[in-house]
Scaffold this motif. Structure first.
Motif, PDB file in Angstrom:
ATOM      1  N   PHE A  39      -5.842   5.409  11.899  1.00 21.81           N
ATOM      2  CA  PHE A  39      -4.761   4.665  12.055  1.00 21.81           C
ATOM      3  C   PHE A  39      -4.915   3.377  12.300  1.00 21.81           C
ATOM      4  CE2 PHE A  39      -1.774   2.637  15.281  1.00 21.81           C
ATOM      5  CZ  PHE A  39      -0.844   3.168  14.999  1.00 21.81           C
ATOM      6  N   GLY A  40      -3.870   2.544  11.455  1.00 17.43           N
ATOM      7  CA  GLY A  40      -4.042   1.155  11.495  1.00 17.43           C
ATOM      8  C   GLY A  40      -2.899   0.635  10.475  1.00 17.43           C
ATOM      9  N   ARG A  41      -3.405  -0.628   9.915  1.00 16.11           N
ATOM     10  CA  ARG A  41      -2.513  -1.252   8.869  1.00 16.11           C
ATOM     11  C   ARG A  41      -2.909  -0.670   7.368  1.00 16.11           C
ATOM     12  NH1 ARG A  41       1.480  -4.806   7.525  1.00 16.11           N
ATOM     13  NH2 ARG A  41       0.966  -5.874   5.406  1.00 16.11           N
ATOM     14  N   ALA A  59      -7.397   8.977  -3.059  1.00 15.96           N
ATOM     15  CA  ALA A  59      -7.408  10.155  -2.374  1.00 15.96           C
ATOM     16  C   ALA A  59      -6.715  10.273  -1.088  1.00 15.96           C
ATOM     17  CB  ALA A  59      -8.876  10.712  -2.148  1.00 15.96           C
ATOM     18  N   LEU A  60      -5.933   9.014  -0.904  1.00 18.02           N
ATOM     19  CA  LEU A  60      -5.504   8.799   0.567  1.00 18.02           C
ATOM     20  C   LEU A  60      -3.756   9.165   0.477  1.00 18.02           C
ATOM     21  CD1 LEU A  60      -7.014   5.562   1.790  1.00 18.02           C
ATOM     22  CD2 LEU A  60      -7.696   7.885   2.204  1.00 18.02           C
ATOM     23  N   ALA A  61      -3.364   9.804   1.560  1.00 19.22           N
ATOM     24  CA  ALA A  61      -1.967   9.803   1.753  1.00 19.22           C
ATOM     25  C   ALA A  61      -1.644   8.975   3.059  1.00 19.22           C
ATOM     26  CB  ALA A  61      -1.729  11.245   2.092  1.00 19.22           C
ATOM     27  N   HIS A  62      -0.419   8.448   2.903  1.00 22.94           N
ATOM     28  CA  HIS A  62      -0.302   7.402   4.154  1.00 22.94           C
ATOM     29  C   HIS A  62       1.105   7.669   4.540  1.00 22.94           C
ATOM     30  CE1 HIS A  62       1.536   4.087   1.643  1.00 22.94           C
ATOM     31  NE2 HIS A  62       0.491   4.698   0.909  1.00 22.94           N
ATOM     32  N   ARG A  63       1.680   7.360   5.858  1.00 22.76           N
ATOM     33  CA  ARG A  63       2.945   7.359   6.275  1.00 22.76           C
ATOM     34  C   ARG A  63       3.159   6.310   7.192  1.00 22.76           C
ATOM     35  NH1 ARG A  63       5.940  12.887   8.231  1.00 22.76           N
ATOM     36  NH2 ARG A  63       5.498  13.243   6.048  1.00 22.76           N
ATOM     37  N   SER A  66       0.374   2.563  10.236  1.00 19.58           N
ATOM     38  CA  SER A  66       0.449   3.618   9.370  1.00 19.58           C
ATOM     39  C   SER A  66      -0.607   4.615   9.751  1.00 19.58           C
ATOM     40  CB  SER A  66       0.267   3.293   7.995  1.00 19.58           C
ATOM     41  OG  SER A  66       1.403   2.803   7.495  1.00 19.58           O
ATOM     42  N   LEU A  67      -0.457   5.961   9.479  1.00 15.06           N
ATOM     43  CA  LEU A  67      -1.432   7.067   9.572  1.00 15.06           C
ATOM     44  C   LEU A  67      -1.674   7.417   8.210  1.00 15.06           C
ATOM     45  CD1 LEU A  67      -2.591   9.094  11.916  1.00 15.06           C
ATOM     46  CD2 LEU A  67      -1.123  10.797  10.973  1.00 15.06           C
ATOM     47  N   ILE A  68      -3.073   7.553   8.088  1.00 17.01           N
ATOM     48  CA  ILE A  68      -3.551   8.063   6.821  1.00 17.01           C
ATOM     49  C   ILE A  68      -4.364   9.153   6.926  1.00 17.01           C
ATOM     50  CG2 ILE A  68      -3.682   5.540   5.961  1.00 17.01           C
ATOM     51  CD1 ILE A  68      -6.553   5.636   6.232  1.00 17.01           C
ATOM     52  N   TRP A  69      -4.282   9.980   5.929  1.00 17.25           N
ATOM     53  CA  TRP A  69      -5.374  11.339   5.859  1.00 17.25           C
ATOM     54  C   TRP A  69      -5.445  11.616   4.334  1.00 17.25           C
ATOM     55  CZ3 TRP A  69      -0.015  10.953   6.643  1.00 17.25           C
ATOM     56  CH2 TRP A  69       0.774  11.486   5.896  1.00 17.25           C
TER      57      TRP A  69
END
Length: 320
Positions: free
Chosen positions: A143-145, A156-160, A269-272
């Motif tokens: 979680f961050g910018r 490989a990242l997804a973010h919202r 944003s949240l990233i995963w």
């Protein structure tokens, strides 16, 4: 033939970054250790996977063919581990970055929602560091910018986007602008933007300076909020930007003034990991969405607000 997933992970990291040093750093191992893993994998497969010439690293034809199946093997291994962990109801590990802006304020508020997943929060140095931890499977989310960065791991990242927060200007109390109810960003062009760290890690502040023609006072080592405020206080013609809802007592000699026309917005944003998301990610997204609806975190009006160019067109923004 049995594949060692640690060797496969070393190959994938190197194939994505095409640099042995950076790949080793992303896996938190030495470059010598990375090279040994790849050499053992090449021995098992019976063919070289990389060509090394004149400081350049390239995949061989065999390496090109092996890359996608190798990613699939890593995803399958992670899925197998996650399947076991689900029965243990393990908390999802979330690393946060951008500590000067206190990202935990937003995480705590989202997790106050009913039904939010169990979470363990840890510190991340920056976005690339958190991305590398996701790639290694050490954490479930970050979680961050979020901002685009030139790194193979980023693919490989997804973010919202989960929150847009206005920022305020912190300036010397004796400056004429300190008495204003609001300041236009372009009115700050006669001052210098004091950076809290090296410019390369501060895409929002860099974009703000370019957009509104504001000169920059180069950053030093990030020694915390008090150090940043003291630099503004002693600069004479400096200011900095901080989130509007950050609990802040600037102390003597400084004033906090909102920005408007337009209002700059800082995106959280949240990233995963796109291919192997932690089972807790879905619950986290629901918790942030609920908090966002309640607090109207995603309101954005182009004529009123400003977002850096890279964030225009993001889905999920709502009109007031």
């Amino acid at each position: 033939m049995d594949l060692d997933l640690a060797q496969v992970r070393a190959f994938v990291a190197t194939a994505e970054l095409l640099h042995f040093g950076r790949a080793a750093q992303s896996l938190s191992i030495t470059q010598q250790g990375l090279s040994k893993r790849i050499a053992r994998l090449e021995g098992v497969l019976g063919t070289p996977l990389f060509e090394r010439a004149r400081g350049q690293v390239r995949l061989t034809a065999a390496g090109e063919r092996f890359l996608e199946p190798a990613r699939t093997a890593l995803a399958a291994g992670a899925a197998a581990v996650d399947a076991v962990r689900q029965d243990r109801h393990h908390p999802i590990r979330v690393d946060v970055w951008g500590h000067l802006f206190e990202p935990l304020r937003t995480v705590r508020e989202a997790l106050d929602a009913h039904g939010a997943p169990s979470v363990e929060v840890g510190p991340g140095r920056d976005l690339p560091g958190v991305a590398a931890a996701l790639q290694r499977g050490e954490i479930g989310a970050g979680f961050g910018r979020f901002h685009p960065f030139d790194d193979g791991v980023a693919r490989a990242l997804a973010h919202r986007l989960v929150r847009l927060e206005p920022v305020d200007a912190v300036i010397a109390a004796g400056h004429p602008l300190a008495a204003a109810d609001r300041i236009r960003p372009r009115d700050l062009a006669d001052l210098r933007l004091v950076l809290p760290a090296a410019a390369g890690r501060l895409d929002f502040l860099g974009a703000f300076a370019r957009q509104f023609g504001v000169p920059v006072l180069p950053g030093e080592a990030n020694l915390g909020l008090e150090h940043l405020l003291e630099r503004v206080r002693s600069s004479g013609d400096g200011f900095t930007l901080l989130p509007a809802e950050l609990p802040l007592d600037p102390g003597p000699g400084l004033a906090v003034v909102p920005l408007a026309d337009p209002t700059p917005l800082y995106a959280w944003s949240l990233i995963w990991h796109r291919d192997r998301p932690d089972p807790g990610v879905a619950g986290l997204l629901r918790a942030f969405a609920e908090a966002g609806r309640r607090r109207r975190w995603l309101e954005y009006r182009p004529g009123r607000d400003w977002l850096p160019e890279a964030e225009h067109g993001i889905e999920g923004l709502s009109a007031p």
